[in-house]
Design an enzyme around this catalytic site. Structure first.
Site: not given
Length: 310
Positions: A45-46
């Site tokens: 989620c980066s």
């Protein structure tokens, strides 16, 4: 960052460098455990390339039997952009580097060669997908699919068959095996038309069967007790919330067998419930499930119930 604003204050470049090293260890471990022909979906989620493309690229360089698979035909309605093939590396001091050879000696403890994009195009980093929040009102994500290739002669012959599309003959252990374009194998009788040998699950099962589980004698967590749907603990909940009878109450658990201590009730899916119930003495489970109900009083004799914060 859209869901947790505290990240804006806590995140810095030093964390990105540290996470890159951690992610590499995690992904390399997963790759080593993968059976031939198996696939890994690596997702974060980066949007930081050190956690994403740099991690994947360095692992592919370290494991030549793996490759990235194209993803442009997957999830066609999901708006995304291809993975990066060029990026720069930032030191916590504010110094940018385009090549590892340019890194100052005093920064070598934090920055290493696995963080740079050398060979990104060769290893098809564009096959990765990046999901940006502004494209479809989502969070930010990075996703890629990694496959363990067939090895040795088997890989070369498989690629040749795919390219040429012709019937091929070979000898193994003195027996002739015909490999035809339609996938039908008659001589050895192992693989027939419309069938595919499940080597991935077979190898995984053999690995699990060979493992020796050690009996854990140290500190144990509180037990996970899944309650019966007619348990007294559910009576005030049904009345207060007007819960229907078809609600999966058998998936709700407490962390104590004593009614007076069942102050928090959590829920897990059916598969997690089965894993817990069948492995209570083999696996040490620290935490699982989703907090669903909590009691205001330590005793179940009091009907006061409060909704858990969402």
């Amino acid at each position: 960052m859209r869901k947790n604003y505290a990240i804006w204050k806590k995140w810095d470049q030093a964390k990105a460098v540290g996470i890159h090293k951690l992610q590499r260890r995690i992904l390399l471990r997963a790759m080593d455990m993968l059976a031939e022909g198996g696939r890994i979906v690596y997702s974060t989620c980066s949007l930081n390339p050190l956690e994403n493309e740099a991690t994947v690229l360095s692992c592919l360089k370290n494991r030549s039997e793996f490759r990235l698979l194209p993803t442009e035909d997957l999830l066609p309605e999901l708006k995304r952009v291809p993975g990066l093939t060029k990026w720069r590396v930032l030191h916590s001091s504010g110094t940018w580097y385009d090549r590892f050879e340019d890194v100052e000696e005093k920064h070598l403890k934090a920055i290493n060669s696995t963080m740079f994009p050398d060979g990104a195009e060769e290893h098809n980093m564009q096959y990765c997908m990046r999901v940006y929040p502004h494209l479809q009102n989502t969070g930010g994500f990075f996703i890629c699919v990694i496959e363990r290739k067939p090895t040795g002669v088997k890989e070369e012959k498989q690629e040749k068959r795919e390219e040429d599309g012709v019937t091929e003959k070979k000898e193994e252990n003195g027996e002739e095996v015909k490999s035809e374009e339609n996938g039908e194998v008659k001589e050895d009788g192992e693989e027939k038309e419309g069938e595919k040998k499940d080597t991935i699950h077979t190898n995984t099962n053999l690995l699990v069967d060979s493992l020796k589980f050690k009996k854990y004698s140290g500190f144990r967590e509180d037990p996970y007790l899944f309650l019966d749907k007619d348990a007294d603990a559910f009576t005030p909940i049904k009345e207060w919330y007007n819960v229907r009878e078809d609600f999966p109450f058998d998936n709700i658990f407490a962390r104590s067998s004593e009614n007076t201590k069942q102050r928090v009730l959590s829920v897990a899916c059916r598969r997690i419930r089965d894993i817990i119930q069948n492995n209570e003495k083999r696996i040490k489970i620290i935490n699982c499930g989703l907090k669903l109900f909590s009691y205001c009083k330590p005793s179940l004799d009091v009907v006061a119930v409060s909704r858990a914060p969402s």
